[in-house]
Design a protein around this motif. Structure first.
Motif, PDB file in Angstrom:
ATOM      1  N   ALA A  92      32.810  76.939  48.836  1.00 53.67           N
ATOM      2  CA  ALA A  92      32.449  76.479  50.177  1.00 53.67           C
ATOM      3  C   ALA A  92      33.667  75.785  50.786  1.00 53.67           C
ATOM      4  O   ALA A  92      34.250  74.895  50.186  1.00 53.67           O
ATOM      5  CB  ALA A  92      31.270  75.521  50.098  1.00 53.67           C
ATOM      6  N   GLU A  99      35.602  80.542  58.973  1.00 53.09           N
ATOM      7  CA  GLU A  99      34.252  80.385  59.505  1.00 53.09           C
ATOM      8  C   GLU A  99      33.406  81.589  59.116  1.00 53.09           C
ATOM      9  O   GLU A  99      33.876  82.736  59.118  1.00 53.09           O
ATOM     10  CB  GLU A  99      34.290  80.254  61.028  1.00 53.09           C
ATOM     11  CG  GLU A  99      35.020  79.010  61.512  1.00 53.09           C
ATOM     12  CD  GLU A  99      34.988  78.879  63.023  1.00 53.09           C
ATOM     13  OE1 GLU A  99      34.485  79.817  63.679  1.00 53.09           O
ATOM     14  OE2 GLU A  99      35.464  77.854  63.533  1.00 53.09           O
ATOM     15  N   THR A 100      32.149  81.340  58.786  1.00 54.70           N
ATOM     16  CA  THR A 100      31.217  82.403  58.395  1.00 54.70           C
ATOM     17  C   THR A 100      30.698  83.126  59.631  1.00 54.70           C
ATOM     18  O   THR A 100      30.295  82.494  60.608  1.00 54.70           O
ATOM     19  CB  THR A 100      30.033  81.817  57.613  1.00 54.70           C
ATOM     20  OG1 THR A 100      30.518  81.168  56.433  1.00 54.70           O
ATOM     21  CG2 THR A 100      29.059  82.918  57.211  1.00 54.70           C
ATOM     22  N   TYR A 101      30.737  84.462  59.598  1.00 54.37           N
ATOM     23  CA  TYR A 101      30.203  85.218  60.716  1.00 54.37           C
ATOM     24  C   TYR A 101      29.086  86.171  60.290  1.00 54.37           C
ATOM     25  O   TYR A 101      28.433  86.793  61.145  1.00 54.37           O
ATOM     26  CB  TYR A 101      31.306  86.000  61.446  1.00 54.37           C
ATOM     27  CG  TYR A 101      31.996  87.067  60.624  1.00 54.37           C
ATOM     28  CD1 TYR A 101      31.489  88.368  60.558  1.00 54.37           C
ATOM     29  CD2 TYR A 101      33.167  86.781  59.935  1.00 54.37           C
ATOM     30  CE1 TYR A 101      32.135  89.346  59.820  1.00 54.37           C
ATOM     31  CE2 TYR A 101      33.813  87.760  59.205  1.00 54.37           C
ATOM     32  CZ  TYR A 101      33.291  89.038  59.147  1.00 54.37           C
ATOM     33  OH  TYR A 101      33.934  90.003  58.410  1.00 54.37           O
ATOM     34  N   GLN A 102      28.823  86.300  58.979  1.00 48.46           N
ATOM     35  CA  GLN A 102      27.727  87.155  58.535  1.00 48.46           C
ATOM     36  C   GLN A 102      27.305  86.773  57.116  1.00 48.46           C
ATOM     37  O   GLN A 102      28.147  86.492  56.262  1.00 48.46           O
ATOM     38  CB  GLN A 102      28.144  88.639  58.555  1.00 48.46           C
ATOM     39  CG  GLN A 102      27.029  89.590  58.173  1.00 48.46           C
ATOM     40  CD  GLN A 102      27.508  91.040  58.135  1.00 48.46           C
ATOM     41  OE1 GLN A 102      28.672  91.316  57.873  1.00 48.46           O
ATOM     42  NE2 GLN A 102      26.600  91.965  58.415  1.00 48.46           N
ATOM     43  N   THR A 103      25.997  86.764  56.881  1.00 45.99           N
ATOM     44  CA  THR A 103      25.457  86.537  55.537  1.00 45.99           C
ATOM     45  C   THR A 103      24.358  87.563  55.291  1.00 45.99           C
ATOM     46  O   THR A 103      23.491  87.762  56.153  1.00 45.99           O
ATOM     47  CB  THR A 103      24.873  85.120  55.395  1.00 45.99           C
ATOM     48  OG1 THR A 103      25.911  84.160  55.664  1.00 45.99           O
ATOM     49  CG2 THR A 103      24.354  84.875  53.988  1.00 45.99           C
ATOM     50  N   GLU A 117      28.642  86.501  51.788  1.00 45.16           N
ATOM     51  CA  GLU A 117      28.996  85.712  52.971  1.00 45.16           C
ATOM     52  C   GLU A 117      30.370  86.162  53.443  1.00 45.16           C
ATOM     53  O   GLU A 117      31.351  86.051  52.704  1.00 45.16           O
ATOM     54  CB  GLU A 117      29.002  84.229  52.617  1.00 45.16           C
ATOM     55  CG  GLU A 117      29.219  83.309  53.803  1.00 45.16           C
ATOM     56  CD  GLU A 117      29.118  81.845  53.412  1.00 45.16           C
ATOM     57  OE1 GLU A 117      29.767  81.014  54.085  1.00 45.16           O
ATOM     58  OE2 GLU A 117      28.420  81.534  52.417  1.00 45.16           O
ATOM     59  N   ARG A 118      30.421  86.683  54.651  1.00 43.45           N
ATOM     60  CA  ARG A 118      31.695  87.138  55.213  1.00 43.45           C
ATOM     61  C   ARG A 118      32.272  86.039  56.099  1.00 43.45           C
ATOM     62  O   ARG A 118      31.577  85.497  56.963  1.00 43.45           O
ATOM     63  CB  ARG A 118      31.511  88.421  56.026  1.00 43.45           C
ATOM     64  CG  ARG A 118      30.965  89.596  55.204  1.00 43.45           C
ATOM     65  CD  ARG A 118      30.872  90.848  56.055  1.00 43.45           C
ATOM     66  NE  ARG A 118      30.165  91.910  55.376  1.00 43.45           N
ATOM     67  CZ  ARG A 118      30.725  92.762  54.530  1.00 43.45           C
ATOM     68  NH1 ARG A 118      32.023  92.670  54.268  1.00 43.45           N
ATOM     69  NH2 ARG A 118      30.003  93.708  53.959  1.00 43.45           N
ATOM     70  N   GLN A 119      33.546  85.743  55.876  1.00 48.34           N
ATOM     71  CA  GLN A 119      34.225  84.707  56.642  1.00 48.34           C
ATOM     72  C   GLN A 119      35.546  85.257  57.178  1.00 48.34           C
ATOM     73  O   GLN A 119      36.072  86.263  56.680  1.00 48.34           O
ATOM     74  CB  GLN A 119      34.508  83.486  55.764  1.00 48.34           C
ATOM     75  CG  GLN A 119      33.292  82.889  55.085  1.00 48.34           C
ATOM     76  CD  GLN A 119      33.664  81.799  54.096  1.00 48.34           C
ATOM     77  OE1 GLN A 119      34.837  81.546  53.832  1.00 48.34           O
ATOM     78  NE2 GLN A 119      32.652  81.153  53.526  1.00 48.34           N
ATOM     79  N   SER A 120      36.088  84.591  58.168  1.00 46.78           N
ATOM     80  CA  SER A 120      37.398  84.976  58.705  1.00 46.78           C
ATOM     81  C   SER A 120      38.110  83.738  59.239  1.00 46.78           C
ATOM     82  O   SER A 120      37.491  82.715  59.526  1.00 46.78           O
ATOM     83  CB  SER A 120      37.260  86.019  59.810  1.00 46.78           C
ATOM     84  OG  SER A 120      36.599  85.464  60.937  1.00 46.78           O
ATOM     85  N   GLU A 131      40.518  87.640  55.975  1.00 46.91           N
ATOM     86  CA  GLU A 131      39.141  88.108  55.798  1.00 46.91           C
ATOM     87  C   GLU A 131      38.682  87.716  54.396  1.00 46.91           C
ATOM     88  O   GLU A 131      39.411  87.925  53.419  1.00 46.91           O
ATOM     89  CB  GLU A 131      39.045  89.619  55.987  1.00 46.91           C
ATOM     90  CG  GLU A 131      39.207  90.092  57.422  1.00 46.91           C
ATOM     91  CD  GLU A 131      38.040  89.651  58.309  1.00 46.91           C
ATOM     92  OE1 GLU A 131      36.927  89.427  57.779  1.00 46.91           O
ATOM     93  OE2 GLU A 131      38.242  89.526  59.529  1.00 46.91           O
ATOM     94  N   GLU A 133      35.389  87.632  51.503  1.00 43.47           N
ATOM     95  CA  GLU A 133      34.081  88.048  51.025  1.00 43.47           C
ATOM     96  C   GLU A 133      33.696  87.120  49.872  1.00 43.47           C
ATOM     97  O   GLU A 133      34.367  87.087  48.849  1.00 43.47           O
ATOM     98  CB  GLU A 133      34.100  89.500  50.551  1.00 43.47           C
ATOM     99  CG  GLU A 133      34.388  90.496  51.669  1.00 43.47           C
ATOM    100  CD  GLU A 133      34.459  91.925  51.160  1.00 43.47           C
ATOM    101  OE1 GLU A 133      34.195  92.147  49.948  1.00 43.47           O
ATOM    102  OE2 GLU A 133      34.783  92.828  51.954  1.00 43.47           O
TER     103      GLU A 133
END
Length: 228
Positions: A92, A99-103, A117-120, A131, A133
């Motif tokens: 975390a 920043e997380t944009y998809q879970t 959890e996808r972050q960028s 990017e 994962e």
């Protein structure tokens, strides 16, 4: 990479040609000048040859990528992972600014259920994008299995290279790739190609993380931001 900046190969080639012409022109009338031009043309030709051999070695000629050691120290990786291991959810906020944009709930390649959890993150100072994962499994064993699969893939890509850095600790492990640099811009500075890129994989407790940074130039943020 700093020794082979963008456009340096093209500049070396042009200067070499000019100096060869001057060497011929001065050959009969100004022998010292001719010798000096000949020496410098040889040096530029040598630099061009070394640059092309480093940036376009035979094994990587198809994709034009060369691989450079990051200079990341094992102690830096160990510090980052030991700090992560102290948290209930180790990764975390692991990558600065991400920043997380998809879970979503998925089935990983090994057949295990996981939360993905996808972050960028975007870094203006190096004009690079990251990017991430982040996989959370039901057990530590499943996370280790996911890490092992990616470890095999990275080893297959980079070979038994000493530039691959693996660091293991109590309950965690990490693997850092060398920098992959598209050497095309050494000779062709105006072409639209990739710059430098980096990959990091790590496992701690029941989490496995895959991190990729891609830069338009030669500089990357994460080596210092993660492992300083």
């Amino acid at each position: 990479m700093q020794f082979f900046p963008v456009g340096a190969g093209l500049a070396a080639a042009l200067l070499c040609i000019v100096l060869i012409v001057l060497t011929i022109v001065f050959a009969k009338r100004k022998r010292p000048a001719s010798i000096a031009c000949g020496v410098f043309s040889g040096l530029f030709a040598l630099y061009l040859l070394v640059g092309c051999c480093v940036l376009f070695p035979t094994a990587w000629r198809e994709n034009g990528y060369a691989y450079f050691s990051l200079g990341v120290q094992a102690d830096g990786v160990r510090t980052a992972l030991v700090s992560a291991a102290e948290k209930e959810t180790p990764f975390a906020a692991f990558v600065p600014g991400a920043e997380t944009y998809q879970t979503e709930q998925i089935l990983y390649k090994n057949g295990a259920a996981a939360t993905l959890e996808r972050q960028s993150a975007q870094y203006a100072d190096t004009n690079s994008r990251v990017e991430i994962e982040l996989y959370t499994f039901a057990s530590e064993a499943l996370a280790k299995s996911a890490f092992a699969e990616s470890q095999n893939e990275m080893t297959a890509q980079f070979g038994a290279s000493e530039k691959l850095l693996q660091v293991d600790g109590e309950g965690w492990t990490a693997l850092v790739s060398p920098v992959a640099y598209d050497g095309s811009r050494f000779l062709l500075p105006t072409v639209d190609v990739d710059g430098a890129s980096l990959r990091v994989i790590a496992q701690c407790k029941n989490q496995y993380i895959l991190i990729r940074e891609q830069s338009q130039g030669q500089s990357l943020t994460l080596p210092d931001a993660l492992f300083r």
